[in-house]
Write a protein that holds these residues in place. Structure first.
Motif: not given
Length: 409
Positions: A354-380
């Motif tokens: 469950g602890s490992v699953g919680a870490a995965q869930g945090l990645g799923i939640v934060l990934g889209p947010l950070v990814g779209t913010l960084l994408y504004g700096l450049g596609a790559g």
């Protein structure tokens, strides 16, 4: 009556004579197919129900948040109450929640009620689906740890991962094939799958189980034995989420494709991810590598795939890079699950998973947010970031309690 086995102080597995992975494989694949089929058709359904894009996104995201929050409680509950009971509750709750969501959406498409009413219903039902789904991977991995020897756990976890990957590929494909006959048909068909999974588990799950004693302390979220598998789990899911959220934009901006062609290119790339995961996790079943060797090798391969994505300029290369990245992830995912299982005692397996699953869930939640913010700096830029993170995982060689416990090293 289920036989209760006292906690094993040295996490030796129980006899595996009556244990088989097949019911877990069926349940994982069926529930993943249902989840991914809904993700594939939520856009058209949202358009028909006059929901905004952000509302459809919020309905999908709420499931990831609840997965993150409830993985540990479900896992710890399975330590106390038994894997069979928690898996049946999880899959049963998933099935009922999915039925309610499908019924609500079908009725809404026929009656077209107020948009906010539909949105509220979608949030509640999709949230319930995520909440109950959280019980399935954490408890299933703990069940594997109960019966499978430490040196063979990575291969067993790879089988579960391959079943999930098959679901990732089949779900959107089946939804697309059925949707041509109406958006309601995929909902009707997919609602049957979790019910089938529940029946399979009810019939086939072992009744002989480990139960932790009531006074046993619950494994802490910050337990140093889980430090490496939790960090690796977070980074792996974070990288996957970043790639998933940005690939469509990347196809438009870097590959200079129109919206329709970009969607097609993104779909092909994500399909290649599923194929790469299936292929590599089938390979893991044949390898006799330690968990850390799998993590380090997989992280390097995946870093190469994501890093190359930042420099490519064609649809074919995009699909190839995503395949390579996914192939690397196929080595990493079962390895960190096995690493966590090998680090703890038998009465802590559910909480560890469950602890490992919680870490995965945090990645799923934060990934889209950070990814779209960084994408504004450049596609790559997002792809360069995840490549660096994975290289860091591969180079992480500091002494760790987990390294000493993993008997395959």
């Amino acid at each position: 009556m289920d036989q209760v086995i006292a906690p094993n102080p040295v996490h030796e597995p129980m006899s595996s004579a009556a244990f088989t992975l097949k019911p877990l494989l069926v349940a994982n694949m069926a529930c993943t197919v249902a989840m991914m089929a809904f993700v594939a058709i939520v856009g058209p359904i949202a358009r028909q129900l006059h929901l905004a894009t952000w509302q459809a996104g919020a309905a999908v995201t709420v499931g990831g948040i609840l997965w993150m929050l409830l993985s540990r409680p479900w896992g710890a509950l399975s330590d106390r109450r038994g894997r069979r009971a928690v898996l049946l509750i999880g899959v049963g709750g998933f099935a009922i929640s999915y039925w309610v969501m499908c019924a609500m959406l079908v009725a809404s498409m026929q009656a077209l009620p107020a948009g906010m009413l539909v949105f509220a219903g979608l949030l509640l039902t999709r949230g319930a689906i995520g909440a109950f789904y959280a019980a399935i991977p954490s408890t299933g991995q703990a069940l594997v740890a109960d019966f499978v020897p430490a040196g063979e756990r990575a291969r067993a976890m790879a089988s579960l991962g391959a079943a999930n990957a098959v679901g990732m590929v089949l779900g959107p494909a089946l939804a697309a094939a059925l949707a041509q006959y109406g958006l309601s048909l995929p909902l009707y068909v997919m609602a049957v799958l979790p019910a089938i999974a529940w029946l399979v588990l009810w019939k086939a799950l072992p009744r002989q189980e480990h139960h932790a004693q009531a006074q046993t302390a619950v494994l802490g979220l910050g337990d140093k034995r889980l430090r490496r598998p939790m960090v690796v789990a977070f980074i792996a899911m974070f990288c996957v989420a970043v790639a998933q959220i940005t690939v469509g934009f990347f196809a438009i901006d870097r590959l200079q494709l129109a919206s329709g062609e970009a969607a097609r290119a993104a779909g092909i790339a994500l399909t290649s991810v599923g194929i790469g995961l299936i292929a590599s996790q089938l390979v893991v079943r044949k390898l006799d590598w330690s968990s850390l060797r799998l993590i380090r090798t997989g992280a390097v391969v995946s870093a190469a795939g994501f890093g190359a994505t930042a420099m490519i300029g064609s649809q074919v290369l995009l699909a190839i890079c995503f395949f390579v990245a996914a192939a690397g992830m196929g080595l990493v995912f079962p390895a960190f699950a096995a690493l966590a299982a090998n680090a703890v005692q038998s009465h802590e397996q559910g909480a560890a998973a469950g602890s490992v699953g919680a870490a995965q869930g945090l990645g799923i939640v934060l990934g889209p947010l950070v990814g779209t913010l960084l994408y504004g700096l450049g596609a790559g830029v997002p792809y360069v970031l995840v490549a660096f993170l994975l290289v860091g995982v591969a180079l992480w060689s500091s002494p760790n309690v987990v390294d000493k416990i993993d008997p395959a090293i």
